[in-house]
Scaffold this motif. Structure first.
Motif, mmCIF file in Angstrom:
data_model
loop_
_atom_site.group_PDB
_atom_site.id
_atom_site.type_symbol
_atom_site.label_atom_id
_atom_site.label_comp_id
_atom_site.label_asym_id
_atom_site.label_seq_id
_atom_site.Cartn_x
_atom_site.Cartn_y
_atom_site.Cartn_z
ATOM 1 N N ALA A 33 0.621 -1.603 -0.037
ATOM 2 C CA ALA A 33 0.185 0.186 -0.240
ATOM 3 C C ALA A 33 0.765 1.605 0.103
ATOM 4 O O ALA A 33 0.653 2.078 -1.263
ATOM 5 C CB ALA A 33 -0.848 -0.091 1.497
ATOM 6 N N VAL A 34 1.776 1.783 0.894
ATOM 7 C CA VAL A 34 2.645 2.129 0.910
ATOM 8 C C VAL A 34 3.565 2.167 0.173
ATOM 9 O O VAL A 34 3.948 3.533 -1.478
ATOM 10 C CB VAL A 34 3.590 2.198 1.919
ATOM 11 N N SER A 35 3.974 1.652 -1.441
ATOM 12 C CA SER A 35 4.570 1.419 -1.656
ATOM 13 C C SER A 35 3.453 2.635 -3.661
ATOM 14 O O SER A 35 4.074 2.970 -4.206
ATOM 15 C CB SER A 35 5.338 0.420 -2.937
ATOM 16 N N GLU A 131 -17.017 11.932 8.773
ATOM 17 C CA GLU A 131 -17.398 11.846 7.426
ATOM 18 C C GLU A 131 -17.260 12.269 5.605
ATOM 19 O O GLU A 131 -17.485 11.652 5.250
ATOM 20 C CB GLU A 131 -18.300 13.281 8.017
ATOM 21 N N ASP A 132 -16.078 13.124 6.246
ATOM 22 C CA ASP A 132 -16.152 13.794 4.483
ATOM 23 C C ASP A 132 -14.870 12.808 4.073
ATOM 24 O O ASP A 132 -14.682 12.378 2.852
ATOM 25 C CB ASP A 132 -14.715 14.714 4.763
ATOM 26 N N GLU A 133 -14.280 11.748 4.685
ATOM 27 C CA GLU A 133 -13.372 10.612 3.976
ATOM 28 C C GLU A 133 -14.360 9.211 4.310
ATOM 29 O O GLU A 133 -13.685 8.488 2.544
ATOM 30 C CB GLU A 133 -12.053 10.156 5.301
ATOM 31 N N ASP A 182 -3.950 8.800 5.024
ATOM 32 C CA ASP A 182 -3.582 8.658 6.615
ATOM 33 C C ASP A 182 -4.214 8.046 8.014
ATOM 34 O O ASP A 182 -3.776 8.166 8.758
ATOM 35 C CB ASP A 182 -3.555 10.587 6.792
ATOM 36 N N SER A 183 -5.803 8.412 7.770
ATOM 37 C CA SER A 183 -6.310 7.981 8.585
ATOM 38 C C SER A 183 -6.108 6.197 9.182
ATOM 39 O O SER A 183 -6.052 6.028 10.004
ATOM 40 C CB SER A 183 -7.242 8.510 8.109
ATOM 41 N N ARG A 189 -1.501 1.415 12.159
ATOM 42 C CA ARG A 189 -0.549 1.367 12.950
ATOM 43 C C ARG A 189 -1.010 1.063 14.056
ATOM 44 O O ARG A 189 0.013 0.305 15.447
ATOM 45 C CB ARG A 189 0.233 2.812 13.403
ATOM 46 N N HIS A 190 -2.144 0.770 14.655
ATOM 47 C CA HIS A 190 -2.479 1.591 16.522
ATOM 48 C C HIS A 190 -3.074 -0.328 16.550
ATOM 49 O O HIS A 190 -2.286 -0.720 17.002
ATOM 50 C CB HIS A 190 -3.506 1.666 16.609
#
Length: 217
Positions: A33-35, A131-133, A182-183, A189-190
């Protein structure tokens, strides 16, 4: 594990890379995903430098790369939650469906029951997706429900992959995609940090995934 050299240059040459070195493919989902996200950033930066010129067809790779990164982050999130919350027997039924699914909203719905159940263990900023995301994910899923629309002009049914003329701005799209990514990255990560602590507390009903039942049940 032996290393197959596939069009590589002599050892030590810049450009050589190792793939599949972790020996655990599901752990590579976030790395992939990062790539894809980084590749989208490279294309965006190139178009920003140009400032002018026709980018109609250049939009497809940008949108696809961002969309695929989002899909992989959602799959990584569901996978980590599934590993956390179902036994190994049920996991064998669940995971094939996960890897075949391409709808962003269906993937999000797979994760939602556990995210709701573990709400109190999540930082405030991660308890709900903005909500926007959510609207962005819904809009993207509506335009490209099967990850075909920006890869092929023709759908698997033989008709057009896009239903009509689509006007978009790759820079505006990229900003919203980055915000959403980012979200999702923060949640993933968490989960990596908390997965062992959460394991005894959460069980997930994967009925929404329509997994087949074991013959013994």
């Amino acid at each position: 594990m032996t290393t197959e050299e596939f069009y590589s240059a002599p050892r030590g040459t810049y450009g050589n890379t190792l793939l599949n070195w972790s020996k655990h493919a599901p752990s590579d989902v976030v790395s992939y995903a990062v790539s894809y996200r980084n590749a989208a950033h490279c294309l965006i930066a190139d178009y920003e430098r140009r400032g002018v010129g026709d980018i109609d067809y250049g939009a497809c790779p940008v949108i696809f790369l961002f969309r695929h990164a989002i899909e992989l982050y959602l799959k990584a999130m569901v996978y980590r939650l599934a590993k956390l919350s179902v036994d190994d027997q049920e996991l064998r039924w669940v995971l094939p469906r996960l890897w075949r699914e391409h709808s962003l909203m269906k993937l999000l719905s797979m994760a939602q029951p556990v995210l709701t159940a573990m709400r109190d263990r999540l930082p405030l900023a991660l308890r709900v997706i903005d909500e926007d995301e959510l609207q962005f994910l819904s809009d993207l899923d509506r335009v490209d429900p099967g990850s075909y629309s920006f890869r092929y002009p023709v759908a698997s049914t033989g008709g057009a992959a896009l239903k009509g003329i689509l006007m978009t701005n790759i820079f505006v799209f990229g900003q919203m995609a980055d915000r959403t990514l980012d979200s999702l990255n923060a949640i993933c990560r968490h989960l990596i940090i908390e997965v062992h602590a959460l394991e005894p507390q959460i069980r997930l009903n994967f009925g929404s995934m329509d997994s087949p039942k074991s013959p013994d049940t």
